[in-house]
Design a protein around this motif. Sequence first.
Motif, PDB file in Angstrom:
ATOM      1  N   LEU A 237       3.759 -12.191 -30.006  1.00  0.00           N
ATOM      2  CA  LEU A 237       3.575 -12.058 -31.437  1.00  0.00           C
ATOM      3  C   LEU A 237       2.189 -12.543 -31.853  1.00  0.00           C
ATOM      4  N   GLU A 238       1.523 -11.717 -32.645  1.00  0.00           N
ATOM      5  CA  GLU A 238       0.257 -12.109 -33.264  1.00  0.00           C
ATOM      6  C   GLU A 238       0.293 -11.723 -34.723  1.00  0.00           C
ATOM      7  N   THR A 239      -0.215 -12.578 -35.577  1.00  0.00           N
ATOM      8  CA  THR A 239      -0.313 -12.239 -36.996  1.00  0.00           C
ATOM      9  C   THR A 239      -1.766 -12.301 -37.441  1.00  0.00           C
ATOM     10  N   GLU A 240      -2.094 -11.538 -38.447  1.00  0.00           N
ATOM     11  CA  GLU A 240      -3.487 -11.509 -38.952  1.00  0.00           C
ATOM     12  C   GLU A 240      -3.504 -11.727 -40.465  1.00  0.00           C
TER      13      GLU A 240
END
Length: 240
Positions: A237-240
């Motif tokens: 998971l990556e968020t921006e």
Amino acid sequence: MTSLMGGQVLAEEDAVCAQQAYSMGLRYQQQSAEAEALQRQSFALATYRLKEQIEEHGEDADLAIITDLDETVLDNSALLARDMAECHDYTRWDTWKHWEREGDPRLIPGAKAFLDYADEHGVAIFYLSDRYQENEADTIATLEALDLPQVSEDSVMLLGPPKAERRAKVVDEHTLVMQLGDSLHDFDGAFADADLAGQHALVKENAERFGQDWIVLPNAAYGDWSDAELTAWGVPLETE
């Protein structure tokens, strides 16, 4: 001792209220305009296909249709929402008999217009459901209160023999041209005997029947799929 008991109570509450996981599917089933659109679309298609069958066989043919009741003709989501709010697992079906006797389901949008069309054109209608036989009189009273056509002890075929046997009785006496349901075993007994992978295989094998003589209504509230594992994207998971 108090700490232990407190932890046990919390664990029990967490287990019981896992039923809140049903909320998204139930909200879609009961409240979404998209679900209503799909229901109306299903019955519009059913009417179109039935018109074709009547024209092909002629007005005097002994045609019949079979329809499931719950989540096909009757919307029982009020019961399911009540049970979920009480953190009760409605898939145990232990509140269903009370609902059959005293509940007030609403009609699935489009159902009555389609059934009235079938009735007006001399097509026999059979209501094939796994509602409890002991509540037959209550189910018949519910259908009559909703002003549905051709409701009788002969046409309302409830839990007892498997659905396949009840379907066979209709086929023996009529030309069956259409079935409607929200669950695949509403159409063929092979689905009831298959696991989820087997059901997917059977859907592919019978692909030409869907939208023709098998009309499926959406039901996001319960089904054989409800405990299936989800397939997730394997990237972290990556968020921006």
